[in-house]
Design a protein around this motif. Structure first.
Motif, PDB file in Angstrom:
ATOM      1  N   GLN A  50       0.943  -1.186   0.028  1.00  0.00           N
ATOM      2  CA  GLN A  50      -0.064  -0.173  -0.009  1.00  0.00           C
ATOM      3  C   GLN A  50       0.899   1.255  -0.028  1.00  0.00           C
ATOM      4  O   GLN A  50       0.613   2.337  -0.573  1.00  0.00           O
ATOM      5  CB  GLN A  50      -0.911  -0.004   1.475  1.00  0.00           C
ATOM      6  CG  GLN A  50      -1.895   1.139   1.178  1.00  0.00           C
ATOM      7  CD  GLN A  50      -2.729   1.160   0.214  1.00  0.00           C
ATOM      8  OE1 GLN A  50      -3.307   0.089  -0.199  1.00  0.00           O
ATOM      9  NE2 GLN A  50      -3.360   2.266  -0.232  1.00  0.00           N
ATOM     10  N   ALA A  69      -1.544  -4.134   1.899  1.00  0.00           N
ATOM     11  CA  ALA A  69      -3.086  -4.198   2.217  1.00  0.00           C
ATOM     12  C   ALA A  69      -3.723  -5.013   0.916  1.00  0.00           C
ATOM     13  O   ALA A  69      -2.842  -5.247  -0.171  1.00  0.00           O
ATOM     14  CB  ALA A  69      -3.765  -2.701   2.249  1.00  0.00           C
ATOM     15  N   PHE A  73      -8.481  -1.240  -0.927  1.00  0.00           N
ATOM     16  CA  PHE A  73      -8.102  -0.795   0.577  1.00  0.00           C
ATOM     17  C   PHE A  73      -8.649   0.792   0.620  1.00  0.00           C
ATOM     18  O   PHE A  73      -8.163   1.384  -0.133  1.00  0.00           O
ATOM     19  CB  PHE A  73      -6.548  -0.860   0.990  1.00  0.00           C
ATOM     20  CG  PHE A  73      -6.308  -0.419   2.495  1.00  0.00           C
ATOM     21  CD1 PHE A  73      -6.395  -1.225   3.532  1.00  0.00           C
ATOM     22  CD2 PHE A  73      -5.779   0.697   2.480  1.00  0.00           C
ATOM     23  CE1 PHE A  73      -6.259  -0.587   4.703  1.00  0.00           C
ATOM     24  CE2 PHE A  73      -5.405   1.241   3.809  1.00  0.00           C
ATOM     25  CZ  PHE A  73      -5.703   0.539   4.854  1.00  0.00           C
ATOM     26  N   ALA A  75      -8.294   3.890   3.169  1.00  0.00           N
ATOM     27  CA  ALA A  75      -7.462   4.523   4.237  1.00  0.00           C
ATOM     28  C   ALA A  75      -8.528   5.194   4.878  1.00  0.00           C
ATOM     29  O   ALA A  75      -8.178   5.028   6.494  1.00  0.00           O
ATOM     30  CB  ALA A  75      -6.468   5.691   3.652  1.00  0.00           C
ATOM     31  N   TRP A  78      -9.539   2.186   7.503  1.00  0.00           N
ATOM     32  CA  TRP A  78      -8.396   1.308   7.815  1.00  0.00           C
ATOM     33  C   TRP A  78      -8.907   0.196   8.844  1.00  0.00           C
ATOM     34  O   TRP A  78      -8.458  -0.850   8.906  1.00  0.00           O
ATOM     35  CB  TRP A  78      -7.194   2.045   8.235  1.00  0.00           C
ATOM     36  CG  TRP A  78      -7.135   2.921   9.156  1.00  0.00           C
ATOM     37  CD1 TRP A  78      -7.513   4.310   9.183  1.00  0.00           C
ATOM     38  CD2 TRP A  78      -6.939   2.501  10.677  1.00  0.00           C
ATOM     39  NE1 TRP A  78      -7.181   4.683  10.492  1.00  0.00           N
ATOM     40  CE2 TRP A  78      -7.061   3.557  11.236  1.00  0.00           C
ATOM     41  CE3 TRP A  78      -6.515   1.192  11.136  1.00  0.00           C
ATOM     42  CZ2 TRP A  78      -6.520   3.902  12.657  1.00  0.00           C
ATOM     43  CZ3 TRP A  78      -6.401   1.150  12.629  1.00  0.00           C
ATOM     44  CH2 TRP A  78      -6.349   2.690  13.109  1.00  0.00           C
ATOM     45  N   GLN A  81     -10.443  -3.005   8.033  1.00  0.00           N
ATOM     46  CA  GLN A  81     -10.071  -3.878   6.977  1.00  0.00           C
ATOM     47  C   GLN A  81      -8.717  -4.684   7.300  1.00  0.00           C
ATOM     48  O   GLN A  81      -8.018  -4.178   8.120  1.00  0.00           O
ATOM     49  CB  GLN A  81      -9.662  -2.959   5.591  1.00  0.00           C
ATOM     50  CG  GLN A  81     -10.808  -2.157   5.328  1.00  0.00           C
ATOM     51  CD  GLN A  81     -10.628  -1.228   4.432  1.00  0.00           C
ATOM     52  OE1 GLN A  81     -10.173  -1.351   3.318  1.00  0.00           O
ATOM     53  NE2 GLN A  81     -10.167   0.294   4.770  1.00  0.00           N
ATOM     54  N   LEU A 173      -1.465   5.357  11.822  1.00  0.00           N
ATOM     55  CA  LEU A 173      -2.545   5.530  10.545  1.00  0.00           C
ATOM     56  C   LEU A 173      -3.274   6.523  11.070  1.00  0.00           C
ATOM     57  O   LEU A 173      -4.284   7.060  10.312  1.00  0.00           O
ATOM     58  CB  LEU A 173      -3.309   4.013  10.330  1.00  0.00           C
ATOM     59  CG  LEU A 173      -2.133   2.893   9.818  1.00  0.00           C
ATOM     60  CD1 LEU A 173      -2.916   1.837   9.450  1.00  0.00           C
ATOM     61  CD2 LEU A 173      -1.352   3.470   8.622  1.00  0.00           C
ATOM     62  N   LEU A 187      -0.251   5.379   3.354  1.00  0.00           N
ATOM     63  CA  LEU A 187      -1.452   5.255   2.864  1.00  0.00           C
ATOM     64  C   LEU A 187      -1.343   5.786   1.440  1.00  0.00           C
ATOM     65  O   LEU A 187      -2.306   6.137   0.875  1.00  0.00           O
ATOM     66  CB  LEU A 187      -2.308   6.039   3.663  1.00  0.00           C
ATOM     67  CG  LEU A 187      -2.522   5.478   5.175  1.00  0.00           C
ATOM     68  CD1 LEU A 187      -3.640   6.667   5.828  1.00  0.00           C
ATOM     69  CD2 LEU A 187      -3.135   4.181   5.192  1.00  0.00           C
ATOM     70  N   SER A 190      -3.901   4.495  -1.794  1.00  0.00           N
ATOM     71  CA  SER A 190      -5.274   4.293  -1.517  1.00  0.00           C
ATOM     72  C   SER A 190      -6.339   5.253  -1.881  1.00  0.00           C
ATOM     73  O   SER A 190      -7.453   4.907  -2.125  1.00  0.00           O
ATOM     74  CB  SER A 190      -5.469   4.078  -0.108  1.00  0.00           C
ATOM     75  OG  SER A 190      -5.458   5.261   0.737  1.00  0.00           O
ATOM     76  N   SER A 193      -6.339   8.940   1.839  1.00  0.00           N
ATOM     77  CA  SER A 193      -5.327   9.145   2.693  1.00  0.00           C
ATOM     78  C   SER A 193      -5.827  10.047   3.756  1.00  0.00           C
ATOM     79  O   SER A 193      -4.951  10.328   4.595  1.00  0.00           O
ATOM     80  CB  SER A 193      -4.051   9.241   2.240  1.00  0.00           C
ATOM     81  OG  SER A 193      -3.865  10.464   1.458  1.00  0.00           O
TER      82      SER A 193
END
Length: 194
Positions: A50, A69, A73, A75, A78, A81, A173, A187, A190, A193
């Motif tokens: 990712q 990921a 995915f 973010a 998150w 997942q 994250l 991130l 994705s 983010s």
């Protein structure tokens, strides 16, 4: 008798690690995308890198991080997942200090009750070894179940509490992280983010 006890050295190391979270971070090619290890593929279908980044503290390379990921995915979601966050350390750190610094960040973000934080600290102390250059610790987010940990690809244990997993991975994250550039790098692909 030494002028500093193991406990005071651990506290100094924990403070240094917490300060490292304030450090400059950058994407890195040294943690270049590679075929994910079995412990990654076990939890994430159609796995991809990712994002990745490097944490430095006052110019010292602390670790490289990779977030694995699945396709799709998001973010923004998150915590719900499956993913694997793997840190490859570049220097020697005390495992107890890593656990304490992690707990300190959870406290700073007001995640968990004091009782939960104390329980989580005890669990992390039992899971996180002392590290040297090249040692890898991978944390796996298992939605609805908690977090699993691997050291150099070998299962080390788990904390079977979803609240712990959310608090722990928030260190990297969550928008309140002390390392926003590292979060952005992790991130990166994705599209969600922020």
């Amino acid at each position: 008798m030494s002028s500093s006890s193991p406990s005071s050295r651990a506290k100094v190391a924990a403070a240094a690690l917490a300060a490292a979270l304030l450090a400059c971070t950058m994407p890195t090619d040294s943690a270049a995308a590679k075929d994910p290890a079995p412990h990654v593929r076990k939890y994430v279908e159609t796995v991809k890198v990712q994002g990745q980044g490097r944490l430095t503290w006052f110019g010292f390379h602390v670790y490289d991080a990779q977030l694995y990921a699945g396709a799709g995915f998001d973010a923004r979601q998150w915590a719900g997942q499956p993913f694997v966050l793997e840190l490859t350390y570049a220097r020697k750190l005390d495992g107890g200090a890593i656990a304490e610094a992690s707990r300190d960040e959870m406290q700073r973000m007001n995640l968990g009750t004091p009782e939960e934080q104390a329980r989580w600290l005890a669990a992390m102390r039992g899971l996180f070894p002392n590290v040297d250059k090249g040692r890898r610790i991978a944390g796996v987010n298992v939605p609805g179940r908690g977090a699993r940990f691997y050291v150099d690809g070998q299962f080390a244990g788990s904390v079977d509490e979803p609240a712990f997993a959310r608090a722990f991975f928030s260190i990297w994250l969550d928008e309140r992280t002390r390392a926003p550039k590292l979060r952005e790098n992790l991130l990166a692909s994705s599209g969600g983010s922020t």
